[in-house]
Design a protein around this motif. Structure first.
Motif, PDB file in Angstrom:
ATOM      1  N   HIS A  64       0.830  -1.209   0.000  1.00 57.98           N
ATOM      2  CA  HIS A  64       0.000   0.000   0.000  1.00 57.98           C
ATOM      3  C   HIS A  64       0.867   1.262   0.000  1.00 57.98           C
ATOM      4  O   HIS A  64       0.554   2.244  -0.684  1.00 57.98           O
ATOM      5  N   GLU A  66       3.886   1.595  -1.281  1.00 59.43           N
ATOM      6  CA  GLU A  66       4.446   1.770  -2.625  1.00 59.43           C
ATOM      7  C   GLU A  66       3.377   2.281  -3.597  1.00 59.43           C
ATOM      8  O   GLU A  66       3.658   3.125  -4.449  1.00 59.43           O
ATOM      9  N   THR A  67       2.153   1.814  -3.442  1.00 57.40           N
ATOM     10  CA  THR A  67       1.062   2.264  -4.309  1.00 57.40           C
ATOM     11  C   THR A  67       0.791   3.756  -4.119  1.00 57.40           C
ATOM     12  O   THR A  67       0.599   4.487  -5.093  1.00 57.40           O
ATOM     13  N   THR A  68       0.774   4.209  -2.866  1.00 60.50           N
ATOM     14  CA  THR A  68       0.518   5.639  -2.629  1.00 60.50           C
ATOM     15  C   THR A  68       1.692   6.493  -3.110  1.00 60.50           C
ATOM     16  O   THR A  68       1.485   7.605  -3.584  1.00 60.50           O
ATOM     17  N   ARG A  69       2.915   5.975  -3.005  1.00 57.77           N
ATOM     18  CA  ARG A  69       4.054   6.710  -3.548  1.00 57.77           C
ATOM     19  C   ARG A  69       3.944   6.851  -5.062  1.00 57.77           C
ATOM     20  O   ARG A  69       4.262   7.897  -5.634  1.00 57.77           O
ATOM     21  N   GLN A  70       3.499   5.796  -5.719  1.00 59.01           N
ATOM     22  CA  GLN A  70       3.297   5.849  -7.172  1.00 59.01           C
ATOM     23  C   GLN A  70       2.196   6.844  -7.522  1.00 59.01           C
ATOM     24  O   GLN A  70       2.296   7.556  -8.527  1.00 59.01           O
ATOM     25  N   ALA A  71       1.146   6.903  -6.697  1.00 58.19           N
ATOM     26  CA  ALA A  71       0.052   7.841  -6.947  1.00 58.19           C
ATOM     27  C   ALA A  71       0.545   9.284  -6.855  1.00 58.19           C
ATOM     28  O   ALA A  71       0.131  10.151  -7.645  1.00 58.19           O
ATOM     29  N   ALA A  73       3.627  10.258  -7.488  1.00 52.13           N
ATOM     30  CA  ALA A  73       4.450  10.468  -8.682  1.00 52.13           C
ATOM     31  C   ALA A  73       3.580  10.747  -9.909  1.00 52.13           C
ATOM     32  O   ALA A  73       3.886  11.642 -10.719  1.00 52.13           O
ATOM     33  N   VAL A  74       2.488  10.018 -10.034  1.00 54.93           N
ATOM     34  CA  VAL A  74       1.574  10.240 -11.157  1.00 54.93           C
ATOM     35  C   VAL A  74       0.950  11.627 -11.062  1.00 54.93           C
ATOM     36  O   VAL A  74       0.848  12.350 -12.060  1.00 54.93           O
ATOM     37  N   LYS A  76       2.172  14.288  -9.601  1.00 62.34           N
ATOM     38  CA  LYS A  76       3.183  15.303  -9.922  1.00 62.34           C
ATOM     39  C   LYS A  76       3.382  15.411 -11.427  1.00 62.34           C
ATOM     40  O   LYS A  76       3.506  16.518 -11.975  1.00 62.34           O
ATOM     41  N   THR A  77       3.388  14.278 -12.094  1.00 64.45           N
ATOM     42  CA  THR A  77       3.541  14.285 -13.547  1.00 64.45           C
ATOM     43  C   THR A  77       2.343  14.953 -14.214  1.00 64.45           C
ATOM     44  O   THR A  77       2.495  15.734 -15.156  1.00 64.45           O
ATOM     45  N   LEU A 101      -0.460   9.870   1.179  1.00 63.51           N
ATOM     46  CA  LEU A 101       0.874   9.322   1.424  1.00 63.51           C
ATOM     47  C   LEU A 101       1.308   9.582   2.869  1.00 63.51           C
ATOM     48  O   LEU A 101       1.851   8.697   3.530  1.00 63.51           O
TER      49      LEU A 101
END
Length: 113
Positions: A64, A66-71, A73-74, A76-77, A101
């Motif tokens: 979970h 890692e998933t929120t960290r990816q969210a 990053a998305v 920010k992009t 996060l």
């Protein structure tokens, strides 16, 4: 090798262990030769169950996190690539993802990750 700390017990488990410890004390008053192995096994079974639960929760929490960290990053992009009309919505999405996060990281720290 690092020794794993005692797993956190639920309120019910704490009450059960306290009850078994009280019974062990009562048996201890009766004499040194009194058998207490059954109560020791029950306490060990409770702590083993708590350790297994902690391991399961830690594995799920790591995924979970890692998933929120990816969210984040998305988000920010999306903010970096948003045009002027969508910028406010992208900022709100980033703030929401960062809040999620922070909550997840706090929960992971509480769990011991």
């Amino acid at each position: 090798m690092k020794q794993q700390p005692e797993p956190r017990l639920t309120t019910r488990e704490k009450a059960q262990v306290a009850g078994y410890m009280a019974r062990m004390c009562k048996r201890g008053i009766a004499g040194d030769g009194v058998y207490q192995g059954d109560l020791e096994r029950r306490i060990e079974r409770i702590t083993d169950g708590a350790a297994k639960r902690h391991d399961r929760e830690s594995a799920v929490m790591a995924v979970h996190l890692e998933t929120t960290r990816q969210a984040v990053a998305v988000a920010k992009t999306e903010l970096r690539t948003a045009d002027r009309a969508d910028r406010a919505a992208a900022k709100a999405a980033l703030k929401s993802a960062e809040d999620a996060l922070r909550r997840t990281e706090r929960a992971a720290r509480d769990l011991g990750l």
